[in-house]
Design an enzyme around this catalytic site. Structure first.
Site, short mmCIF file in Angstrom:
data_model
loop_
_atom_site.label_atom_id
_atom_site.label_comp_id
_atom_site.label_asym_id
_atom_site.label_seq_id
_atom_site.Cartn_x
_atom_site.Cartn_y
_atom_site.Cartn_z
N GLN A 210 0.85 -1.19 0.00
CA GLN A 210 0.00 0.00 0.00
C GLN A 210 0.88 1.24 0.00
OE1 GLN A 210 -3.16 0.12 2.91
NE2 GLN A 210 -3.63 2.23 2.42
N PHE A 211 1.16 1.76 -1.19
CA PHE A 211 2.07 2.90 -1.28
C PHE A 211 1.51 4.15 -0.62
CE2 PHE A 211 -0.59 4.27 -4.74
CZ PHE A 211 -0.36 5.64 -4.88
N THR A 212 0.19 4.25 -0.43
CA THR A 212 -0.38 5.45 0.18
C THR A 212 0.04 5.63 1.64
OG1 THR A 212 -2.44 4.32 0.76
CG2 THR A 212 -2.36 5.46 -1.38
#
Length: 149
Positions: free
Chosen positions: A78-80
């Protein structure tokens, strides 16, 4: 590197309506990779999340880690999680690792987790995933390992 850990009664991840990972009792870990992260940060993060005591013992105290509890591990990229949310109303992703670097470190972390545990499932890096979970508690923790730690 960042991990958002949730103790779950169950969790699953789907890509294009196909289930790609599922666990029953265990830990769902959303993983974010930041610029500058290296395998050393991934190793330290993995050590911490496998040792993190978030499961109840016989006295209902959070004294057991994932391996002691016998639960499964579901890793979801989850890059966020690496977003900078300090100003304005829109996140900046300038602190997130570039996609190629993020994928390499996520897959490195996943491979090491599979060497240490029997039940390890994962999401798909870069895919549009649908994650469902039943948070047990609720119990949620944020772990971060910086390049200088």
């Amino acid at each position: 590197m960042i991990a958002l850990l949730q103790r779950v009664a169950e969790a699953a991840v789907h890509v294009n309506q196909n289930e790609v990972g599922r666990i029953e009792n265990g830990m769902l870990a959303f993983i974010g990779v930041e610029k500058g992260d290296q395998p050393e940060q991934a190793e330290r993060l993995l050590q911490r999340l496998l040792a993190w005591r978030m499961f109840s013992d016989s006295q209902d105290k959070m004294n057991l880690n994932l391996q002691q509890s016998g639960g499964g591990l579901l890793l979801v990229p989850q890059f966020t999680l690496a977003a900078d949310t300090n100003s304005g109303n829109r996140p900046s992703f300038s602190s997130a690792a570039p996609p190629g670097e993020g994928k390499r470190l996520f897959e490195w972390l996943l491979a090491r987790a599979r060497e240490r545990m029997d039940e390890v499932e994962s999401g798909v890096f870069g895919a549009d995933m649908k994650v469902s979970l039943v948070n047990d508690g609720p119990v949620t923790f944020w772990l971060q390992v910086r390049p200088d730690s």
